[in-house]
Enzyme design. Structure first.
Site, short mmCIF file in Angstrom:
data_model
loop_
_atom_site.label_atom_id
_atom_site.label_comp_id
_atom_site.label_asym_id
_atom_site.label_seq_id
_atom_site.Cartn_x
_atom_site.Cartn_y
_atom_site.Cartn_z
N ASP A 1 3.63 26.03 19.93
CA ASP A 1 4.67 25.16 19.38
C ASP A 1 5.75 24.96 20.42
O ASP A 1 6.04 25.85 21.20
CB ASP A 1 5.27 25.76 18.09
CG ASP A 1 6.02 24.72 17.29
OD1 ASP A 1 5.46 24.22 16.30
OD2 ASP A 1 7.17 24.38 17.67
N CYS B 1 7.64 13.63 7.31
CA CYS B 1 8.40 14.65 6.57
C CYS B 1 9.89 14.43 6.74
O CYS B 1 10.68 14.76 5.86
CB CYS B 1 8.03 16.03 7.05
SG CYS B 1 6.31 16.37 6.84
#
Ligand code: ZN
Length: 334
Positions: free
Chosen positions: A55, A183
């Site tokens: 990430d 999102c």
């Protein structure tokens, strides 16, 4: 050891032989956000021997509603998601190997990041990264499992190189970049995340133990209570530039854009493509520094907040224009 996995071994399709295969497998989870954290927790508990979690970002308070490996201390410390996830997973299962990687998945890095994987799971939030994964996995012949969710809706598809379509074959059947809410714009509820992660992990376990995967495109809306399953196994494009007879891998051979606008976050990421030492940089920046740890340093410039990562990326928050972001980065880092 035997007792730890006894309920999973008792599940006949896995059994002792399947458990042994899981212990020798390497799963790569790309993105440690909502999907990634749920996936990682289940893979670690299942006893997958090596798990690489990748990430580029750090934990923020707004992540805690659904990103299940993190807590308030992680957000307060701006811990990189990959490192915070790894710490939690090591506490869950100390017998497996966790490889955290704080990095951007780009055309320069993606093949190295998925190297050695038995299976790759998609926890990303954008189509460019998914298509990069698709190309890297096709080239290296690694099965990968696509997953996406927004609002109360999610979908998943297992992609096996050489068997059925790849993501590029199905481009018309899947939402493209910018075509759908994200999102950040439409929000998300945790049950949708868990539905998609459940599909993805079940498929990963099947791939890892050698059971036949489901290659249907599955979707569900947890709020409306609807499920859909589309058989796409025959939808391979014979002229596909990624999985066809003369693959071009267009994204792998393209250059990464040094400036990326992160939609919905009022932020721009500038890639400088050279490693830096966050602690040494913090010392140089002096009183402007808001916080520093071995992975990143964060400082303020007027209304903007800049975060420099050890892999050379600088995230500029509070600025939506790439040129303005680059000016700020150049002012501080030269
Ligand atoms: Zn294809």
């Amino acid at each position: 050891m035997t007792d730890r996995y006894s309920r999973q071994v008792r599940f006949t399709p896995i059994g002792a032989a399947g458990q042994e295969r899981l212990s020798k497998a390497t799963a790569v989870v790309v993105g440690c956000g909502a999907l990634g954290t749920v996936i990682l927790d289940q893979l670690a508990r299942a006893g997958v021997g090596t798990i690489r979690c990748i990430d580029r970002d750090f934990v923020e308070p707004s992540n805690l509603q659904r990103q299940s490996l993190y807590d308030e201390a992680d957000a307060a410390a701006c811990r990189p998601k990959a490192e915070a996830a790894a710490a939690r997973l090591r506490a869950v299962n100390g017998a497996i190997t966790i490889e955290p990687v704080v990095a951007e998945v780009g055309s320069r890095t993606v093949e190295r990041l998925v190297a050695g994987a038995t299976v790759v799971l998609d926890g990303t939030d954008n189509f460019r990264t998914r298509h990069l994964l698709n190309e890297a996995c096709q080239r290296a012949r690694i099965p990968w499992i696509y997953g996406a969710c927004v609002g109360s809706y999610g979908l998943s598809l297992t992609i096996i190189p050489g068997h059925g379509p790849c993501l590029a074959c199905l481009q018309d059947q899947l939402p493209g970049p910018g075509e759908t809410p994200t999102c950040d714009t439409a929000g998300i509820i945790a049950p949708a995340v868990h539905q998609v992660a459940a599909w993805q992990v079940a498929e990963a376990l099947k791939v890892l133990v050698g059971a036949p995967p489901c290659q249907d495109l599955r979707s569900a809306d947890l709020w409306a209570g609807t499920h859909r399953r589309v058989a796409v196994a025959g939808w391979r494009d014979p002229a596909c530039l990624v999985c066809g007879p003369t693959p071009q891998f267009p994204l792998l051979s393209s250059a990464d854009d040094p400036a990326v606008i992160l939609c919905g976050r009022d932020a721009v990421q500038i890639s400088r493509f050279a490693d830096l030492d966050p602690v040494a940089l913090a010392a140089r920046l002096g009183h402007a520094v808001l916080m520093a740890n071995p992975w990143l340093v964060r400082w303020r410039d007027g209304a903007a907040t800049l975060t420099a990562f050890a892999d050379g990326r600088v995230l500029v928050q509070g600025v939506a224009d790439p040129a303005a972001a680059r000016t700020l980065v150049d002012r501080w880092l030269g």
